[in-house]
Scaffold this motif. Structure first.
Motif, PDB file in Angstrom:
ATOM      1  N   ARG A  86       1.047  -1.213   0.084  1.00 26.08           N
ATOM      2  CA  ARG A  86      -0.019  -0.077  -0.083  1.00 26.08           C
ATOM      3  C   ARG A  86       0.781   1.168  -0.003  1.00 26.08           C
ATOM      4  O   ARG A  86       0.410   2.277  -0.689  1.00 26.08           O
ATOM      5  CB  ARG A  86      -0.863  -0.001   1.326  1.00 26.08           C
ATOM      6  N   PHE A  87       2.039   1.113   0.632  1.00 32.34           N
ATOM      7  CA  PHE A  87       2.745   2.321   0.560  1.00 32.34           C
ATOM      8  C   PHE A  87       3.184   2.926  -0.759  1.00 32.34           C
ATOM      9  O   PHE A  87       3.408   3.811  -1.178  1.00 32.34           O
ATOM     10  CB  PHE A  87       4.103   2.055   1.651  1.00 32.34           C
ATOM     11  N   GLU A  88       3.467   1.848  -1.680  1.00 29.95           N
ATOM     12  CA  GLU A  88       4.058   2.039  -3.109  1.00 29.95           C
ATOM     13  C   GLU A  88       3.035   2.757  -3.764  1.00 29.95           C
ATOM     14  O   GLU A  88       3.212   3.659  -4.578  1.00 29.95           O
ATOM     15  CB  GLU A  88       4.401   0.548  -3.898  1.00 29.95           C
ATOM     16  N   LYS A  89       1.485   2.438  -3.367  1.00 28.74           N
ATOM     17  CA  LYS A  89       0.787   3.278  -3.999  1.00 28.74           C
ATOM     18  C   LYS A  89       0.705   4.645  -3.924  1.00 28.74           C
ATOM     19  O   LYS A  89       0.310   5.630  -4.954  1.00 28.74           O
ATOM     20  CB  LYS A  89      -0.867   2.848  -3.872  1.00 28.74           C
ATOM     21  N   PHE A  90       1.179   5.210  -2.769  1.00 31.95           N
ATOM     22  CA  PHE A  90       1.480   6.585  -2.501  1.00 31.95           C
ATOM     23  C   PHE A  90       2.833   7.236  -2.961  1.00 31.95           C
ATOM     24  O   PHE A  90       2.922   8.100  -3.636  1.00 31.95           O
ATOM     25  CB  PHE A  90       1.404   6.760  -0.800  1.00 31.95           C
ATOM     26  N   ALA A  91       3.673   6.266  -2.862  1.00 40.22           N
ATOM     27  CA  ALA A  91       5.199   6.589  -3.348  1.00 40.22           C
ATOM     28  C   ALA A  91       5.132   6.779  -4.813  1.00 40.22           C
ATOM     29  O   ALA A  91       6.506   7.288  -5.297  1.00 40.22           O
ATOM     30  CB  ALA A  91       6.156   5.671  -2.933  1.00 40.22           C
ATOM     31  N   THR A  92       4.382   6.326  -5.578  1.00 41.13           N
ATOM     32  CA  THR A  92       4.454   6.379  -6.952  1.00 41.13           C
ATOM     33  C   THR A  92       3.268   7.528  -7.606  1.00 41.13           C
ATOM     34  O   THR A  92       3.131   7.444  -8.835  1.00 41.13           O
ATOM     35  CB  THR A  92       4.233   4.884  -7.723  1.00 41.13           C
ATOM     36  N   ILE A  93       2.712   8.170  -6.902  1.00 43.33           N
ATOM     37  CA  ILE A  93       1.974   9.267  -7.402  1.00 43.33           C
ATOM     38  C   ILE A  93       2.606  10.297  -7.828  1.00 43.33           C
ATOM     39  O   ILE A  93       3.562  10.698  -7.605  1.00 43.33           O
ATOM     40  CB  ILE A  93       1.210   9.916  -6.157  1.00 43.33           C
ATOM     41  N   ASP A  94       2.504  10.324  -9.531  1.00 42.33           N
ATOM     42  CA  ASP A  94       3.246  11.388 -10.187  1.00 42.33           C
ATOM     43  C   ASP A  94       2.971  12.748  -9.456  1.00 42.33           C
ATOM     44  O   ASP A  94       2.186  13.254  -9.265  1.00 42.33           O
ATOM     45  CB  ASP A  94       2.585  11.470 -11.655  1.00 42.33           C
ATOM     46  N   GLY A  95       4.468  13.436  -9.119  1.00 47.25           N
ATOM     47  CA  GLY A  95       4.439  14.777  -8.732  1.00 47.25           C
ATOM     48  C   GLY A  95       4.793  14.818  -7.193  1.00 47.25           C
ATOM     49  O   GLY A  95       5.132  15.687  -6.707  1.00 47.25           O
TER      50      GLY A  95
END
Length: 336
Positions: A301-310
């Motif tokens: 789940r952390f990766e879903k936030f860490a890969t937000i463009d910008g």
């Protein structure tokens, strides 16, 4: 603001820790595990300046920063002096995060009129940057009229970056116009994307490249073998902020389509019905705001936030009631 993989940072606990040494140990552990920066909030516990000075002397490479130092509890000139000094004692590793906090804190705890937080934030950022330049400070604003102040020591080279926190569209636009970075906290993934558009608009108004404004997302995390404990701890943390810490968190949830839920949390919390306030936060909302679960779930789940463009950096934050052992376990699990 870039599309590269986000840096991994740590947001040291908001909740009271047993000692300054405990906070230093957490920062040392984060450095050993490869985190890029340790942020420290300044709320109603130990002051951030003393603790960050201690951390600077106990570490070698990890960046340090305030997230967030309230703009109303110190004068802009003093904030500039403080930033210059922390940049010196850390060997160039400091980043200054500023924000207005809220009227409940500023007026009730500090006895200062909250006024117009947007204007006061802008003026504070501009004055701090003047101080850090080493040139005489000449400033004529709505809140501050300054003349003649100048650092008596050599100005830091390079000067530390000055970031601003913001939750609403205008506050984030302000960060894009005047600050070196924006600090986002307790915002859904969709909300981050919405606010990044505000950041870009602010940068455009100042004829700046949006990529030069660093976006740091503070993300509440609990990665524990006891899944239910992790999720209940984070759910309680969210309910406390939405229900008990003024209107900003409630408004932020409302902007991204959760107005009914935000009001339900708030009303129940104000009625002292904590169980109902927590129950209003369903699993989907919890997972859109935070990371909570087993170590394997948390990493995914952390990766879903860490890969937000910008988003340039994601800082691992902790629920209010997290124990030292739970903080250490989460730091270990989510390390780069």
């Amino acid at each position: 603001m870039t599309d590269a993989a986000a840096d991994r940072e740590v947001f040291l606990p908001v909740a009271a820790q047993p000692s300054v040494d405990a906070l230093c140990e957490q920062a040392v552990r984060a450095e050993e595990r490869g985190y890029d920066r340790a942020w420290l909030p300044e709320t109603w516990g130990r002051d951030a300046v003393t603790v960050l000075t201690s951390i600077a002397h106990r570490t070698d490479e990890i960046g340090i920063g305030t997230s967030i130092a309230p703009i109303y509890s110190r004068s802009p000139a003093l904030l500039g002096q403080t930033a210059a000094t922390l940049q010196e004692v850390s060997g160039g590793r400091f980043r200054l995060g500023l924000g207005p906090s809220g009227p409940a804190v500023i007026e009730n705890w500090h006895g200062v009129d909250y006024g117009n937080p947007l204007r006061c934030t802008r003026e504070t950022v501009e004055i701090v940057k003047q101080v850090l330049s080493g040139e005489p400070v000449e400033y004529d604003g709505e809140y501050f009229d300054l003349s003649g102040f100048r650092l008596r020591c050599e100005p830091p080279s390079p000067p530390p970056a000055v970031d601003a926190a913001g939750m609403g569209p205008k506050a984030v636009e302000l960060a894009g116009r005047f600050a070196d970075g924006w600090h986002a906290l307790m915002v859904t993934r969709e909300g981050v994307r919405d606010r990044l558009a505000d950041l870009e608009r602010g940068a455009d108004l100042a004829d700046r490249d949006p990529d030069d404004v660093r976006t740091t997302l503070s993300l509440t995390c609990a990665a524990l073998d006891d899944r239910e404990r992790a999720r209940e701890s984070v759910r309680q943390h969210v309910a406390f902020y939405v229900g008990g810490m003024g209107t900003f968190y409630r408004d932020s949830l409302s902007r991204v389509g959760h107005e009914e839920t935000a009001n339900e949390i708030y009303d129940n919390w104000q009625d002292d019905d904590r169980a109902a306030a927590l129950a209003a936060i369903d699993d989907d909302l919890l997972d859109s705001l935070a990371v909570a679960g087993t170590p394997a779930e948390a990493r995914e789940r952390f990766e879903k936030f860490a890969t937000i463009d910008g988003v340039d950096a994601v800082s691992v934050s902790f629920p209010r009631d997290a124990t030292r052992e739970e903080i250490d376990a989460t730091i270990e699990t989510l390390a780069p």
